[in-house]
Design an enzyme around this catalytic site. Structure first.
Site, PDB file in Angstrom:
ATOM      1  N   ASP A 116      -2.565   7.419 -10.752  1.00 50.66           N
ATOM      2  CA  ASP A 116      -3.745   6.560 -10.732  1.00 50.66           C
ATOM      3  C   ASP A 116      -3.591   5.565 -11.865  1.00 50.66           C
ATOM      4  OD1 ASP A 116      -6.608   6.765  -9.222  1.00 50.66           O
ATOM      5  OD2 ASP A 116      -6.846   5.845 -11.197  1.00 50.66           O
ATOM      6  N   ASP A 136       0.182   1.390 -12.824  1.00 52.43           N
ATOM      7  CA  ASP A 136      -0.328   0.386 -11.891  1.00 52.43           C
ATOM      8  C   ASP A 136       0.738   0.091 -10.852  1.00 52.43           C
ATOM      9  OD1 ASP A 136      -1.414  -1.766 -10.583  1.00 52.43           O
ATOM     10  OD2 ASP A 136      -1.622  -3.040 -12.360  1.00 52.43           O
ATOM     11  N   VAL A 137       0.488   0.423  -9.584  1.00 56.58           N
ATOM     12  CA  VAL A 137       1.494   0.208  -8.548  1.00 56.58           C
ATOM     13  C   VAL A 137       1.740  -1.272  -8.285  1.00 56.58           C
ATOM     14  CG1 VAL A 137       1.062   2.423  -7.426  1.00 56.58           C
ATOM     15  CG2 VAL A 137      -0.165   0.373  -6.643  1.00 56.58           C
ATOM     16  N   ASN A 149      -1.162   5.455  -1.291  1.00 56.86           N
ATOM     17  CA  ASN A 149      -2.591   5.370  -0.996  1.00 56.86           C
ATOM     18  C   ASN A 149      -3.332   4.334  -1.838  1.00 56.86           C
ATOM     19  OD1 ASN A 149      -5.353   6.583  -0.160  1.00 56.86           O
ATOM     20  ND2 ASN A 149      -5.330   6.836  -2.400  1.00 56.86           N
ATOM     21  N   TYR A 161      -8.704  -8.401   2.611  1.00 55.07           N
ATOM     22  CA  TYR A 161      -8.361  -6.979   2.605  1.00 55.07           C
ATOM     23  C   TYR A 161      -7.675  -6.604   3.915  1.00 55.07           C
ATOM     24  CZ  TYR A 161      -9.049  -1.899   2.591  1.00 55.07           C
ATOM     25  OH  TYR A 161      -8.856  -0.546   2.659  1.00 55.07           O
ATOM     26  N   LYS A 173      -3.814  -5.019   4.846  1.00 52.78           N
ATOM     27  CA  LYS A 173      -3.607  -3.796   5.619  1.00 52.78           C
ATOM     28  C   LYS A 173      -2.849  -4.074   6.917  1.00 52.78           C
ATOM     29  CE  LYS A 173      -5.433  -0.982   2.715  1.00 52.78           C
ATOM     30  NZ  LYS A 173      -4.566   0.031   2.039  1.00 52.78           N
ATOM     31  N   THR A 182     -16.247   6.907   0.294  1.00 49.76           N
ATOM     32  CA  THR A 182     -15.596   6.746  -0.999  1.00 49.76           C
ATOM     33  C   THR A 182     -16.301   5.639  -1.773  1.00 49.76           C
ATOM     34  OG1 THR A 182     -14.045   5.085  -0.168  1.00 49.76           O
ATOM     35  CG2 THR A 182     -13.371   7.408   0.003  1.00 49.76           C
TER      36      THR A 182
END
Length: 312
Positions: free
Chosen positions: A37, A63-64, A90, A155, A159, A189
């Site tokens: 995370d 941080d990805v 994810n 967004y 995706k 969430t």
């Protein structure tokens, strides 16, 4: 022996929400988990909770959106657990914006985290799994928003790009023992709460309700299945889990009718007026089943009330 015993899995964005649920469930089936995370405290909290429940987990914050984070996660997993069996990409962020009010900062961050972060993670994981020669499972995360949702164009674009990459990567990895699939989840969430708050200030623009969402734990068994050996042969698919509904999301296809002819300007006009205008496709995520209700022909499969529907 548990379904994931001996497997070692990285889950990004696992400090809370869906990622934490995925990490907990996989650990409960015997997997060693690297919890990633951007928030070190949340990552450590998830890892500690897994260990307290008798599982095996460690935290690795990062941080990805930074390309090198993906390799660091792969290296940490193999150094601590000896192998990399699965990688769940994810981590993601969501910002709202319509075509007239987007700003570069929000769009850039979504593409860097959701798309580039996923690409870095999948690439690093695939290289490691191929080098090991023992196969593995990579899971990416897409969304029903790829089909279009008001104020979620940015967004949804990230995706949709993840889905397109997953299709291509599946072709490239076919026959190697490394599988890749995507999940399109629906859950309550912090990200979903943010979207519901946005919906509260504007009229709904689609028929699929999104005010009642299942818990993140509903999606977790699907991830564990895709990581397990039981899912051998499942490759290049987008798996949707929405409450009591489990399905594939269809790949882009060429729709009927396919018209043949010499396409002069007049011929194009005639084709649209006679055949295509009344066959335009619905905007947003829709069902391609035998009826508008979206109910499967397998009416006897499962029990309980009518499945929840919605977009993630």
């Amino acid at each position: 022996m548990s379904a994931l015993s001996g497997k070692s899995v990285v889950v990004t964005g696992a400090g809370s929400g869906l990622g934490a649920a995925y990490a907990h469930h996989a650990a409960s089936l015997g997997a060693n988990i690297v919890v990633n995370d951007i928030d070190v405290g949340r990552a450590e909290q998830t890892a500690a909770a897994i260990r307290q429940a008798g599982g095996s987990a460690l935290a690795h914050a990062g941080d990805v959106a930074r390309w090198e984070t993906a390799q660091a996660l792969v290296d940490r997993c193999t150094a601590e657990f000896g192998t990399l069996s699965g990688f769940v990409a994810n981590a993601g962020v969501l910002y709202h914006g319509r075509i007239l009010d987007w700003n570069e900062r929000d769009l850039r961050q979504m593409f860097e985290v959701n798309l580039l972060g996923t690409a870095a993670c999948a690439s690093a994981a695939a290289k490691a799994m191929l080098a090991q020669g023992t196969g593995g499972s990579i899971v990416t995360v897409t969304s029903g928003s790829q089909a279009g949702t008001t104020a979620l164009g940015g967004y949804g674009a990230t995706k949709a790009a993840v889905a397109a990459l997953t299709y291509s990567w599946a072709m490239e990895l076919a026959g190697t023992g490394v599988r890749i699939n995507a999940i399109s989840p629906l859950a309550e969430t912090a990200m979903a709460a943010q979207h519901k708050a946005h919906l509260a200030v504007r009229p709904p623009d689609h028929e699929i309700p999104s005010d009642i969402l299942p818990s993140p734990q509903v999606s977790a068994p699907v991830i564990s299945y895709l990581l397990s050996d039981q899912a051998r042969g499942i490759h290049g698919q987008v798996v949707r889990i929405a409450g009591r509904q489990l399905s594939f999301v269809s790949h882009p296809t060429i729709a009927d009718p396919v018209l043949e002819g010499e396409w002069t300007f007049d011929a194009v006009i005639d084709a649209f007026e006679r055949y295509l205008r009344h066959r335009q496709h619905k905007l947003g995520l829709s069902y391609a089943g035998p009826s508008e209700s979206g109910r499967s022909k397998q009416e006897g499969f499962g029990t309980g009330p009518h499945p929840l529907r919605g977009q993630s």
